[in-house]
Scaffold this motif. Sequence first.
Motif, PDB file in Angstrom:
ATOM      1  N   THR A 125       0.979  -1.104   0.174  1.00  0.00           N
ATOM      2  CA  THR A 125       0.285   0.072  -0.040  1.00  0.00           C
ATOM      3  C   THR A 125       0.876   1.051   0.001  1.00  0.00           C
ATOM      4  OG1 THR A 125      -0.130   0.048   2.341  1.00  0.00           O
ATOM      5  CG2 THR A 125      -1.703  -1.184   1.247  1.00  0.00           C
ATOM      6  N   ARG A 126       2.362   1.198   0.189  1.00  0.00           N
ATOM      7  CA  ARG A 126       3.157   2.291   0.447  1.00  0.00           C
ATOM      8  C   ARG A 126       3.847   2.388  -1.022  1.00  0.00           C
ATOM      9  NH1 ARG A 126       7.006   1.018   4.089  1.00  0.00           N
ATOM     10  NH2 ARG A 126       7.129   3.206   5.013  1.00  0.00           N
ATOM     11  N   ILE A 127       3.895   3.810  -1.417  1.00  0.00           N
ATOM     12  CA  ILE A 127       4.570   4.047  -2.597  1.00  0.00           C
ATOM     13  C   ILE A 127       5.620   5.137  -2.231  1.00  0.00           C
ATOM     14  CG2 ILE A 127       4.369   5.176  -4.751  1.00  0.00           C
ATOM     15  CD1 ILE A 127       1.531   4.237  -4.845  1.00  0.00           C
ATOM     16  N   GLY A 128       6.688   5.192  -2.641  1.00  0.00           N
ATOM     17  CA  GLY A 128       7.847   6.322  -2.546  1.00  0.00           C
ATOM     18  C   GLY A 128       8.223   6.851  -3.495  1.00  0.00           C
ATOM     19  N   VAL A 129       8.374   8.440  -3.458  1.00  0.00           N
ATOM     20  CA  VAL A 129       8.857   9.102  -4.415  1.00  0.00           C
ATOM     21  C   VAL A 129      10.153   9.825  -3.778  1.00  0.00           C
ATOM     22  CG1 VAL A 129       8.625  10.800  -6.046  1.00  0.00           C
ATOM     23  CG2 VAL A 129       6.696   9.202  -5.568  1.00  0.00           C
ATOM     24  N   ASN A 130      11.457   9.497  -4.049  1.00  0.00           N
ATOM     25  CA  ASN A 130      12.497   9.882  -3.221  1.00  0.00           C
ATOM     26  C   ASN A 130      12.209   9.615  -1.956  1.00  0.00           C
ATOM     27  OD1 ASN A 130      13.415  10.588  -5.758  1.00  0.00           O
ATOM     28  ND2 ASN A 130      13.719  12.907  -5.248  1.00  0.00           N
ATOM     29  N   ASP A 131      12.403  10.583  -1.028  1.00  0.00           N
ATOM     30  CA  ASP A 131      12.363  10.431   0.355  1.00  0.00           C
ATOM     31  C   ASP A 131      10.765  10.701   1.006  1.00  0.00           C
ATOM     32  OD1 ASP A 131      12.128  13.233  -0.217  1.00  0.00           O
ATOM     33  OD2 ASP A 131      13.357  13.671   1.483  1.00  0.00           O
ATOM     34  N   LEU A 132       9.841  10.844   0.085  1.00  0.00           N
ATOM     35  CA  LEU A 132       8.475  10.947   0.202  1.00  0.00           C
ATOM     36  C   LEU A 132       7.728   9.627   0.117  1.00  0.00           C
ATOM     37  CD1 LEU A 132       5.844  13.100   0.761  1.00  0.00           C
ATOM     38  CD2 LEU A 132       5.620  12.515  -1.762  1.00  0.00           C
ATOM     39  N   VAL A 133       7.011   9.306   1.159  1.00  0.00           N
ATOM     40  CA  VAL A 133       6.385   8.006   1.209  1.00  0.00           C
ATOM     41  C   VAL A 133       4.935   8.125   1.631  1.00  0.00           C
ATOM     42  CG1 VAL A 133       6.326   5.944   2.660  1.00  0.00           C
ATOM     43  CG2 VAL A 133       8.390   6.598   2.353  1.00  0.00           C
ATOM     44  N   ILE A 134       4.005   7.847   0.729  1.00  0.00           N
ATOM     45  CA  ILE A 134       2.541   7.682   0.952  1.00  0.00           C
ATOM     46  C   ILE A 134       2.099   6.383   0.972  1.00  0.00           C
ATOM     47  CG2 ILE A 134       2.390   8.128  -1.496  1.00  0.00           C
ATOM     48  CD1 ILE A 134      -0.234   9.600  -1.281  1.00  0.00           C
ATOM     49  N   ASP A 135       1.003   6.092   2.127  1.00  0.00           N
ATOM     50  CA  ASP A 135       0.566   4.882   2.318  1.00  0.00           C
ATOM     51  C   ASP A 135      -1.137   5.226   1.709  1.00  0.00           C
ATOM     52  OD1 ASP A 135      -1.100   2.813   3.426  1.00  0.00           O
ATOM     53  OD2 ASP A 135       0.699   2.307   4.514  1.00  0.00           O
ATOM     54  N   LEU A 136      -1.460   4.479   0.783  1.00  0.00           N
ATOM     55  CA  LEU A 136      -2.653   4.759   0.146  1.00  0.00           C
ATOM     56  C   LEU A 136      -3.862   4.300   0.921  1.00  0.00           C
ATOM     57  CD1 LEU A 136      -1.872   3.719  -3.545  1.00  0.00           C
ATOM     58  CD2 LEU A 136      -1.907   6.019  -2.624  1.00  0.00           C
ATOM     59  N   MET A 137      -3.502   3.368   1.792  1.00  0.00           N
ATOM     60  CA  MET A 137      -4.613   2.459   2.835  1.00  0.00           C
ATOM     61  C   MET A 137      -4.694   3.499   3.926  1.00  0.00           C
ATOM     62  SD  MET A 137      -6.761   0.275   2.680  1.00  0.00           S
ATOM     63  CE  MET A 137      -8.018  -0.465   3.784  1.00  0.00           C
ATOM     64  N   SER A 138      -3.815   3.730   4.800  1.00  0.00           N
ATOM     65  CA  SER A 138      -3.623   4.190   6.139  1.00  0.00           C
ATOM     66  C   SER A 138      -3.683   5.656   5.793  1.00  0.00           C
ATOM     67  CB  SER A 138      -2.617   3.958   6.933  1.00  0.00           C
ATOM     68  OG  SER A 138      -1.457   4.527   6.455  1.00  0.00           O
ATOM     69  N   ARG A 139      -3.401   6.291   4.845  1.00  0.00           N
ATOM     70  CA  ARG A 139      -3.482   7.901   4.253  1.00  0.00           C
ATOM     71  C   ARG A 139      -2.359   8.455   5.131  1.00  0.00           C
ATOM     72  NH1 ARG A 139      -8.527  10.129   1.416  1.00  0.00           N
ATOM     73  NH2 ARG A 139      -9.211   8.328   0.574  1.00  0.00           N
ATOM     74  N   GLN A 140      -1.513   7.755   5.701  1.00  0.00           N
ATOM     75  CA  GLN A 140      -0.189   8.470   6.084  1.00  0.00           C
ATOM     76  C   GLN A 140       0.876   8.726   5.361  1.00  0.00           C
ATOM     77  OE1 GLN A 140       0.918   5.642   9.300  1.00  0.00           O
ATOM     78  NE2 GLN A 140      -0.777   6.438  10.758  1.00  0.00           N
ATOM     79  N   ILE A 141       1.443   9.918   5.564  1.00  0.00           N
ATOM     80  CA  ILE A 141       2.392  10.476   4.520  1.00  0.00           C
ATOM     81  C   ILE A 141       3.575  11.007   5.302  1.00  0.00           C
ATOM     82  CG2 ILE A 141       2.840  12.366   2.710  1.00  0.00           C
ATOM     83  CD1 ILE A 141      -0.593  12.340   3.247  1.00  0.00           C
ATOM     84  N   THR A 142       4.805  10.637   5.174  1.00  0.00           N
ATOM     85  CA  THR A 142       5.822  11.014   5.607  1.00  0.00           C
ATOM     86  C   THR A 142       7.088  11.483   4.625  1.00  0.00           C
ATOM     87  OG1 THR A 142       7.062   8.764   5.492  1.00  0.00           O
ATOM     88  CG2 THR A 142       5.831   9.485   7.509  1.00  0.00           C
ATOM     89  N   ARG A 143       7.901  12.474   5.053  1.00  0.00           N
ATOM     90  CA  ARG A 143       9.086  12.983   4.079  1.00  0.00           C
ATOM     91  C   ARG A 143      10.103  13.060   4.990  1.00  0.00           C
ATOM     92  NH1 ARG A 143      10.446  17.593  -0.562  1.00  0.00           N
ATOM     93  NH2 ARG A 143      12.258  16.568  -1.064  1.00  0.00           N
TER      94      ARG A 143
END
Length: 227
Positions: A125-143
């Motif tokens: 469920t987690r996609i990374g773009v460089n140091d950005l991580v987006i979890d499509l299920m939990s809707r949590q985002i970190t950079r």
Amino acid sequence: MKILVVEDEQKLAGFMVQGLVQAGYLVQLSNNGAEALTKATSETFDLILLDLMLPGMTGIDVLKNLRTYKISIPVIIISALGGTSQIVEGLDLGAVDYIRKPFEWEELLARIRILQRKVFSSESTRIGVNDLVIDLMSRQITRNGKQIVLTGKEFALLEYLVRNTNRVVSKNQILENVWNMDFDPESNIVEVYMYQLRGKIDKGFEQPLIETVIGIGYKLKGTKSSL
């Protein structure tokens, strides 16, 4: 999650689109089978909500063509034709669920969430773009390990950009996919939300991810990966 709603009853279609957008989903609408098939074969969707009684190409015809083209998008049938052979045929053609009209809105959302869990249980469920991580299920985002809090619409905008990483998307495409609106030259809603999103995603970080392509649109740039 990007959903294609295929419904020719204008009032119901508008209600469904509005409700799904408010629930944080990316939504496209088709009011006939031929247009729905064109969208399904040219764009990426996670789910199709399909009426069977459509003008011209019926929902059954849409399902048959999807399978002919080997397009495996999950389909939930939404129809008033309860208990008929068409429902059985639709399920045999690969539809994953069926909801009879009239339906309770919360039931539809629950069915969608169940499908999400089934799909995401078999893939990341987690996609990374460089140091950005987006979890499509939990809707949590970190950079870079820092948690970022977004509104529902900001999340939908970011999800659309992530899905199109390193591709330029126009203001018109964003309006259509995130707000389900036609192009309005007087509206600055995209600019406002893009400014807000940049303030949360890029501000304070050395390398910005969101790029403005002057005269064309926007691009989220970076190396994309499934985590």
